[in-house]
Scaffold this motif. Structure first.
Motif, short mmCIF file in Angstrom:
data_model
loop_
_atom_site.label_atom_id
_atom_site.label_comp_id
_atom_site.label_asym_id
_atom_site.label_seq_id
_atom_site.Cartn_x
_atom_site.Cartn_y
_atom_site.Cartn_z
N ASP A 150 -19.10 14.91 -16.61
CA ASP A 150 -18.05 16.30 -15.98
C ASP A 150 -16.94 16.20 -16.54
OD1 ASP A 150 -21.22 17.59 -15.49
OD2 ASP A 150 -21.07 16.05 -13.43
N LEU A 151 -16.71 14.58 -16.42
CA LEU A 151 -15.20 14.39 -16.53
C LEU A 151 -15.24 13.70 -17.05
CD1 LEU A 151 -12.18 14.70 -15.33
CD2 LEU A 151 -12.56 13.52 -13.26
N VAL A 152 -13.85 14.07 -18.45
CA VAL A 152 -13.52 13.25 -19.37
C VAL A 152 -12.49 12.81 -19.02
CG1 VAL A 152 -13.08 12.76 -21.18
CG2 VAL A 152 -15.50 13.27 -20.61
N CYS A 153 -11.79 11.51 -18.73
CA CYS A 153 -10.70 11.44 -18.56
C CYS A 153 -9.83 10.08 -19.55
CB CYS A 153 -10.06 10.76 -17.42
SG CYS A 153 -10.79 9.36 -15.58
N ALA A 154 -8.79 10.37 -19.88
CA ALA A 154 -8.20 9.20 -20.72
C ALA A 154 -6.32 9.46 -20.71
CB ALA A 154 -8.30 10.17 -22.05
N ASN A 155 -5.96 8.00 -19.74
CA ASN A 155 -4.07 8.20 -19.67
C ASN A 155 -3.84 6.84 -20.94
OD1 ASN A 155 -1.92 8.09 -18.15
ND2 ASN A 155 -2.16 6.93 -16.50
N LEU A 156 -3.71 8.03 -21.69
CA LEU A 156 -3.03 6.66 -22.56
C LEU A 156 -2.05 7.34 -23.14
CD1 LEU A 156 -7.16 7.09 -24.15
CD2 LEU A 156 -5.67 4.97 -23.79
N ILE A 159 -0.52 11.65 -11.16
CA ILE A 159 -1.02 12.57 -11.35
C ILE A 159 -1.98 12.84 -12.08
CG2 ILE A 159 -0.39 14.43 -13.78
CD1 ILE A 159 2.52 14.27 -13.73
N MET A 160 -2.81 11.92 -12.52
CA MET A 160 -4.38 12.11 -12.91
C MET A 160 -4.90 11.73 -11.42
SD MET A 160 -4.92 11.99 -16.21
CE MET A 160 -5.95 11.72 -16.94
N ALA A 161 -4.05 11.37 -10.44
CA ALA A 161 -5.00 10.85 -9.12
C ALA A 161 -5.23 12.40 -8.15
CB ALA A 161 -4.03 9.56 -8.04
N SER A 162 -3.64 12.97 -8.65
CA SER A 162 -3.18 14.41 -7.62
C SER A 162 -4.75 14.75 -8.51
CB SER A 162 -1.93 15.01 -7.62
OG SER A 162 -0.82 13.88 -6.80
N MET A 194 0.97 -1.22 0.50
CA MET A 194 -0.08 -0.41 -0.01
C MET A 194 1.15 1.35 0.03
SD MET A 194 -1.36 0.43 4.08
CE MET A 194 -1.59 -1.53 4.15
N PHE A 195 0.42 2.70 0.10
CA PHE A 195 0.83 3.28 -0.91
C PHE A 195 0.23 4.42 -0.79
CE2 PHE A 195 0.93 1.46 -4.54
CZ PHE A 195 0.92 2.28 -5.95
N PRO A 196 0.46 5.86 -0.69
CA PRO A 196 -0.88 7.30 -0.78
C PRO A 196 -0.29 7.77 -2.29
CG PRO A 196 1.98 8.07 0.31
CD PRO A 196 1.82 6.23 0.04
N LEU A 197 -1.49 7.79 -2.32
CA LEU A 197 -1.77 8.38 -3.87
C LEU A 197 -2.31 9.77 -4.10
CD1 LEU A 197 -3.54 5.97 -6.40
CD2 LEU A 197 -1.02 7.05 -6.55
N GLY A 198 -1.24 11.27 -3.84
CA GLY A 198 -2.17 12.61 -3.34
C GLY A 198 -1.95 12.40 -2.54
N LEU A 240 -6.04 14.97 -20.03
CA LEU A 240 -5.08 14.26 -20.49
C LEU A 240 -4.05 13.68 -19.71
CD1 LEU A 240 -6.42 15.58 -23.81
CD2 LEU A 240 -7.73 13.93 -22.65
N CYS A 241 -3.60 12.57 -19.92
CA CYS A 241 -2.33 12.19 -19.67
C CYS A 241 -1.47 11.06 -19.91
CB CYS A 241 -2.33 11.38 -18.33
SG CYS A 241 -0.89 11.78 -16.94
N GLY A 242 -0.41 10.93 -20.07
CA GLY A 242 0.50 9.90 -20.75
C GLY A 242 1.08 10.42 -21.85
N VAL A 243 1.23 11.84 -22.61
CA VAL A 243 1.82 13.03 -23.58
C VAL A 243 3.34 12.80 -22.94
CG1 VAL A 243 1.87 14.59 -24.98
CG2 VAL A 243 -0.43 14.23 -23.97
N HIS A 244 4.03 12.12 -24.10
CA HIS A 244 5.99 12.20 -23.47
C HIS A 244 5.98 13.77 -23.96
CE1 HIS A 244 9.91 12.16 -23.76
NE2 HIS A 244 9.64 10.78 -23.44
N ILE A 245 6.78 14.32 -22.77
CA ILE A 245 7.41 16.14 -23.30
C ILE A 245 8.08 15.82 -24.45
CG2 ILE A 245 10.01 15.62 -22.56
CD1 ILE A 245 9.46 18.12 -20.47
N GLN A 246 8.23 15.19 -25.52
CA GLN A 246 8.94 15.61 -26.91
C GLN A 246 7.83 15.65 -27.37
OE1 GLN A 246 11.85 11.74 -27.09
NE2 GLN A 246 10.09 10.73 -28.67
N ASN A 247 6.78 15.18 -26.89
CA ASN A 247 5.65 15.03 -28.22
C ASN A 247 4.54 16.65 -27.81
OD1 ASN A 247 6.76 12.71 -29.61
ND2 ASN A 247 5.18 11.62 -28.08
#
Length: 197
Positions: A156-162, A77-80, A30-34, A186-193
């Motif tokens: 209200d919220l659409v989330c996509a970690n792709l 990041i998404m959980a926070s 177990m570990f904390p998220l946010g 949205l999450c999963g976008v590499h910094i170079q992209n």
């Protein structure tokens, strides 16, 4: 070529058969998220319940070998972000749900209606199992290819970690699924992209 092994000796040893998935579970703790959530592996639920003065909301999770163990930075990041916007969403669409970890987190933070989708049948089985572990009544997990998925309403919220290319391809679905004044996470976008994205 025949002389390459000259002077070398080889030994063979039959290794004991072990369940490597069970061995992995020993290290998954177990570990904390946010700041508000705590990821609790299903097999440690009793241990968590015995902890005194525990104020974090538990996400009971059995990953079953699919994406979404909570250890990836994108999931953290998404959980926070979910924590920061808690109370501002009642309906959630979670695309690429994996284990359903973000859907469970959203429910703990106030979501009353959740639709989670993934193309992987193992992910859907895992998400449904995790919804049950967490007592979610208004969460539904469906198998769907996001590239072919039809709009199923607005949220209200659409989330996509792709990943970047997939997020770009499903842009019409993402934008049309968010209610006016709602959130798109949205999450999963590499910094170079990121600049092109």
């Amino acid at each position: 070529r025949k002389n390459r092994a000259a002077g070398m000796r080889f030994k063979t040893r039959l290794l004991e058969k072990e369940d490597w998935f069970d061995k992995w579970q020993l290290d998954y703790r177990m570990f904390p998220l946010g700041k508000k959530l705590m990821l609790v592996p299903a097999w440690q639920a009793d241990e968590f319940k015995k902890m005194k003065d525990q104020k974090r909301l538990p996400i009971f999770l059995d990953p079953k070998g699919v994406f979404g163990s909570g250890q990836h930075p994108a999931t953290q990041i998404m959980a926070s972000w979910l924590e920061q916007t808690a109370g501002k969403f009642k309906s959630v669409l979670d695309l690429g749900t994996g284990t359903g970890i973000l859907a469970v987190g959203a429910a703990l933070l106030g979501a009353e209606e959740i639709l989670a989708a993934d193309h992987d049948p193992a992910s859907i089985r895992s998400a449904k199992h995790n919804f049950k572990l967490n007592g979610l009544q208004n969460a539904k997990a469906i198998r769907a290819d996001v590239l072919k998925m039809k709009k199923s309403g607005t949220y209200d919220l659409v989330c996509a970690n792709l990943f970047t290319a997939l997020l770009e391809k499903i842009k019409p679905l993402l934008f049309s699924s968010v209610k006016p004044g709602g959130y798109l996470a949205l999450c999963g976008v590499h910094i170079q992209n990121f600049p092109e994205f």
